[in-house]
Write a protein that holds these residues in place. Structure first.
Motif, PDB file in Angstrom:
ATOM      1  N   GLY A 171       0.824  -1.196   0.000  1.00 40.11           N
ATOM      2  CA  GLY A 171       0.000   0.000   0.000  1.00 40.11           C
ATOM      3  C   GLY A 171       0.860   1.247   0.000  1.00 40.11           C
ATOM      4  N   ALA A 172       0.197   2.391   0.026  1.00 40.21           N
ATOM      5  CA  ALA A 172       0.923   3.662   0.014  1.00 40.21           C
ATOM      6  C   ALA A 172       0.113   4.731   0.729  1.00 40.21           C
ATOM      7  N   THR A 173       0.800   5.774   1.149  1.00 36.42           N
ATOM      8  CA  THR A 173       0.177   6.920   1.806  1.00 36.42           C
ATOM      9  C   THR A 173       1.024   8.149   1.494  1.00 36.42           C
ATOM     10  N   LEU A 174       0.737   9.259   2.163  1.00 33.64           N
ATOM     11  CA  LEU A 174       1.494  10.489   1.981  1.00 33.64           C
ATOM     12  C   LEU A 174       2.313  10.780   3.234  1.00 33.64           C
ATOM     13  N   GLY A 175       3.378  11.560   3.066  1.00 34.84           N
ATOM     14  CA  GLY A 175       4.194  11.906   4.213  1.00 34.84           C
ATOM     15  C   GLY A 175       4.869  13.248   4.067  1.00 34.84           C
ATOM     16  N   ASN A 176       5.233  13.829   5.199  1.00 33.81           N
ATOM     17  CA  ASN A 176       6.004  15.068   5.242  1.00 33.81           C
ATOM     18  C   ASN A 176       7.292  14.786   5.997  1.00 33.81           C
ATOM     19  N   ASP A 177       8.384  14.677   5.249  1.00 33.38           N
ATOM     20  CA  ASP A 177       9.700  14.410   5.812  1.00 33.38           C
ATOM     21  C   ASP A 177      10.354  15.744   6.164  1.00 33.38           C
ATOM     22  N   VAL A 178       9.854  16.383   7.224  1.00 29.12           N
ATOM     23  CA  VAL A 178      10.323  17.716   7.617  1.00 29.12           C
ATOM     24  C   VAL A 178      11.845  17.720   7.719  1.00 29.12           C
ATOM     25  N   ASN A 179      12.465  18.742   7.108  1.00 31.18           N
ATOM     26  CA  ASN A 179      13.923  18.764   7.033  1.00 31.18           C
ATOM     27  C   ASN A 179      14.473  20.110   7.480  1.00 31.18           C
ATOM     28  N   LEU A 180      15.537  20.070   8.281  1.00 31.71           N
ATOM     29  CA  LEU A 180      16.240  21.277   8.708  1.00 31.71           C
ATOM     30  C   LEU A 180      17.455  21.445   7.806  1.00 31.71           C
ATOM     31  N   ARG A 181      17.328  22.328   6.814  1.00 29.89           N
ATOM     32  CA  ARG A 181      18.357  22.435   5.776  1.00 29.89           C
ATOM     33  C   ARG A 181      19.656  23.024   6.312  1.00 29.89           C
ATOM     34  N   ASP A 182      19.556  23.893   7.307  1.00 29.94           N
ATOM     35  CA  ASP A 182      20.781  24.483   7.834  1.00 29.94           C
ATOM     36  C   ASP A 182      21.630  23.447   8.552  1.00 29.94           C
ATOM     37  N   LEU A 183      20.991  22.557   9.323  1.00 30.77           N
ATOM     38  CA  LEU A 183      21.748  21.536  10.042  1.00 30.77           C
ATOM     39  C   LEU A 183      22.369  20.532   9.079  1.00 30.77           C
ATOM     40  N   GLU A 184      21.569  20.026   8.139  1.00 29.98           N
ATOM     41  CA  GLU A 184      22.105  19.030   7.207  1.00 29.98           C
ATOM     42  C   GLU A 184      23.171  19.649   6.311  1.00 29.98           C
ATOM     43  N   LEU A 224      -4.350   9.389  -3.029  1.00 37.39           N
ATOM     44  CA  LEU A 224      -4.004   9.158  -1.622  1.00 37.39           C
ATOM     45  C   LEU A 224      -4.629  10.165  -0.662  1.00 37.39           C
ATOM     46  N   GLY A 225      -5.352  11.169  -1.180  1.00 38.43           N
ATOM     47  CA  GLY A 225      -6.038  12.109  -0.306  1.00 38.43           C
ATOM     48  C   GLY A 225      -5.174  13.274   0.113  1.00 38.43           C
ATOM     49  N   GLU A 226      -5.442  13.815   1.305  1.00 34.34           N
ATOM     50  CA  GLU A 226      -4.741  15.013   1.759  1.00 34.34           C
ATOM     51  C   GLU A 226      -4.303  14.886   3.218  1.00 34.34           C
ATOM     52  N   LEU A 227      -3.056  15.264   3.449  1.00 33.11           N
ATOM     53  CA  LEU A 227      -2.443  15.287   4.776  1.00 33.11           C
ATOM     54  C   LEU A 227      -2.256  16.743   5.174  1.00 33.11           C
ATOM     55  N   CYS A 228      -2.836  17.160   6.309  1.00 37.20           N
ATOM     56  CA  CYS A 228      -2.775  18.557   6.737  1.00 37.20           C
ATOM     57  C   CYS A 228      -2.175  18.668   8.134  1.00 37.20           C
ATOM     58  N   ASN A 229      -1.279  19.621   8.308  1.00 36.97           N
ATOM     59  CA  ASN A 229      -0.637  19.834   9.608  1.00 36.97           C
ATOM     60  C   ASN A 229      -0.319  21.306   9.809  1.00 36.97           C
ATOM     61  N   ARG A 230      -0.088  21.682  11.064  1.00 35.71           N
ATOM     62  CA  ARG A 230       0.318  23.044  11.412  1.00 35.71           C
ATOM     63  C   ARG A 230       1.716  23.009  12.016  1.00 35.71           C
ATOM     64  N   VAL A 231       2.555  23.961  11.629  1.00 32.23           N
ATOM     65  CA  VAL A 231       3.948  24.001  12.094  1.00 32.23           C
ATOM     66  C   VAL A 231       4.057  24.708  13.441  1.00 32.23           C
ATOM     67  N   PHE A 281      -4.287   8.143   5.656  1.00 36.77           N
ATOM     68  CA  PHE A 281      -4.489   6.702   5.831  1.00 36.77           C
ATOM     69  C   PHE A 281      -3.672   5.980   4.783  1.00 36.77           C
ATOM     70  N   ILE A 282      -3.605   4.662   4.873  1.00 37.11           N
ATOM     71  CA  ILE A 282      -2.919   3.846   3.872  1.00 37.11           C
ATOM     72  C   ILE A 282      -3.952   3.341   2.870  1.00 37.11           C
ATOM     73  N   ARG A 283      -3.654   3.520   1.589  1.00 35.71           N
ATOM     74  CA  ARG A 283      -4.489   2.919   0.554  1.00 35.71           C
ATOM     75  C   ARG A 283      -3.838   1.602   0.157  1.00 35.71           C
ATOM     76  N   LEU A 284      -4.529   0.500   0.447  1.00 34.74           N
ATOM     77  CA  LEU A 284      -3.986  -0.824   0.153  1.00 34.74           C
ATOM     78  C   LEU A 284      -4.047  -1.117  -1.338  1.00 34.74           C
ATOM     79  N   PHE A 285      -3.089  -1.896  -1.807  1.00 29.31           N
ATOM     80  CA  PHE A 285      -3.070  -2.268  -3.214  1.00 29.31           C
ATOM     81  C   PHE A 285      -4.193  -3.255  -3.517  1.00 29.31           C
ATOM     82  N   ASP A 286      -4.937  -2.955  -4.561  1.00 28.61           N
ATOM     83  CA  ASP A 286      -5.995  -3.839  -5.052  1.00 28.61           C
ATOM     84  C   ASP A 286      -6.161  -3.548  -6.544  1.00 28.61           C
ATOM     85  N   ARG A 287      -7.279  -3.934  -7.125  1.00 30.12           N
ATOM     86  CA  ARG A 287      -7.467  -3.714  -8.557  1.00 30.12           C
ATOM     87  C   ARG A 287      -7.545  -2.237  -8.928  1.00 30.12           C
TER      88      ARG A 287
END
Length: 397
Positions: A228-241, A359-366, A263-269
């Motif tokens: 299956g698959a979903t969405l993600g936010n791999d928050v990154n600190l560019r100054d540190l890296e 996969l829909g929408e992932l919403c967050n506040r910083v 959520f996870i969308r499972l693989f199917d037809r």
């Protein structure tokens, strides 16, 4: 006062609504713990009596079929859950969505897209200084060009390019993993620490250059099957890296620095790995001062096949509880926010929306990591909770 997040079923669901097999996790206050759920048109159904953990569900021979045949207790409608999703106004006595993974290790692949890979080279050359990035960017692009997407990683063409860049003094550790034979696959955050849609996401208060990374995330079982698959936010600190690759863990793994969902969308037809390869992920950042940033992460431009990244992750390691794998992003923001040449960095109060058609929408506040509620519900707490609910008798942890 915080501006409310736009959380509703219409936005949260994929374009084809409830067509796919959608699964997630919900915090149930009356049970003092999480439940695996199916997201259906008729409501959110608790499947934890059959599948105590998402890991146990995904490890079944046919997860999508198992969910389709399961019934479970109806908890609420999706809109009712999302109405309590915004962490800023959440009622702790009512259920809400969590990140859809639990026992899975959270891994991430880096430098998998040409343009974002160049931004990593620029971070390195600029020493993590956003003020120097613009002049460094001009020099790097002039020497390397902006289109490395045609270079197949590990190919003779890539080897020849490496030699040329080394001669020009522009070879980088990011180019090594971007066009070399070995992909960068690292551990993003600890098991159970990812946050879900509606939750606050964190950047360190001592970071002055950071950004969201909108990505597709694969759900992989203990045998290395992508299920299956979903969405993600791999928050990154560019100054540190940018200061040092040895600070990668400090740049990536912080309180609430990883959002996965909704959520996870499972693989199917209706949906499979071929569809993942064609997915377009859209990013929107709305700042409290009226600033807006839009970005696109188109999976068709990924330099490595998603299956290859999975294969490299498991080539010399085992994941008995499965793993979640961030596939990397094409998007790296360069739009100036506060002043010319200053580039983009987050502000407290930013709304971050990540959406794709399937996969829909992932919403967050910083918010600052230090100000977000600390992560306290770990593996011992989960095992104790499931045991107390009598869910471990099945032997399917």
């Amino acid at each position: 006062m915080s501006i409310p997040l736009a959380l509703c079923a219409e936005r949260c669901l994929p374009d084809d609504g409830y067509t796919g097999i959608l699964v997630g996790r919900v915090w149930r206050p009356e049970l003092a713990g999480p439940s695996v759920v199916a997201i259906r048109e008729g409501g959110i159904h608790d499947l934890s009596a059959e599948f105590p953990t998402m890991s146990s569900l995904l490890d079944l021979p046919e997860p999508a079929r198992a969910v389709r045949e399961a019934t479970g207790e109806r908890i609420a409608s999706l809109d009712e859950l999302l109405a309590n999703g915004d962490e800023a106004t959440r009622d702790a006595a009512r259920p809400f969505l969590l990140a859809p993974c639990d026992l899975q290790v959270v891994k991430a692949a880096g430098a998998t897209f040409a343009s974002s890979m160049l931004e990593r080279v620029i971070e390195e050359q600029a020493g993590g200084d956003a003020q120097r990035a613009e002049s460094v960017r001009a020099r790097v692009v002039a020497q390397i060009g902006t289109d490395l997407s045609a270079v197949k990683p590990g190919s003779p063409q890539a080897t020849a390019l490496k030699q040329v860049l080394q001669e020009q003094g522009l070879w980088s550790q990011y180019l090594e993993v971007g066009i070399g034979p070995d992909a960068e696959v690292f551990s993003k955050v600890p098991v159970l620490s990812a946050v879900g849609t509606g939750a606050d996401i964190g950047v360190r208060s001592d970071s002055s250059w950071n950004n969201p990374e909108p990505e597709v995330v694969l759900a992989v079982d203990s045998r290395g099957r992508v299920v299956g698959a979903t969405l993600g936010n791999d928050v990154n600190l560019r100054d540190l890296e940018g200061r040092s690759a040895l600070l990668l863990s400090k740049a990536k793994d912080n309180n609430a620095s990883c959002a996965i969902g909704p959520f996870i969308r499972l693989f199917d037809r209706s949906f499979g790995l071929a569809d993942v390869r064609k997915e377009v992920v859209n990013l929107r950042v709305d700042g409290p001062e009226g600033f807006a940033l839009d970005g696109v992460n188109s999976m068709q431009y990924i330099s490595r096949e998603p299956q290859d990244l999975v294969d490299q992750a498991i080539a010399a390691h085992q994941y008995p509880d499965g793993f979640m794998l961030f596939l990397g992003t094409l998007f790296a923001p360069t739009q100036d926010r506060d002043h010319p040449g200053g580039g983009f960095t987050h502000k407290v109060g930013d709304h971050v929306s990540i959406r794709s058609a399937r996969l829909g929408e992932l919403c967050n506040r910083v918010r600052h990591c230090e100000d977000i509620a600390p992560w306290t519900f770990g593996l011992r707490a989960l095992i104790a909770n499931l045991s107390g609910r009598g869910l471990l008798a099945t032997g399917r942890l």
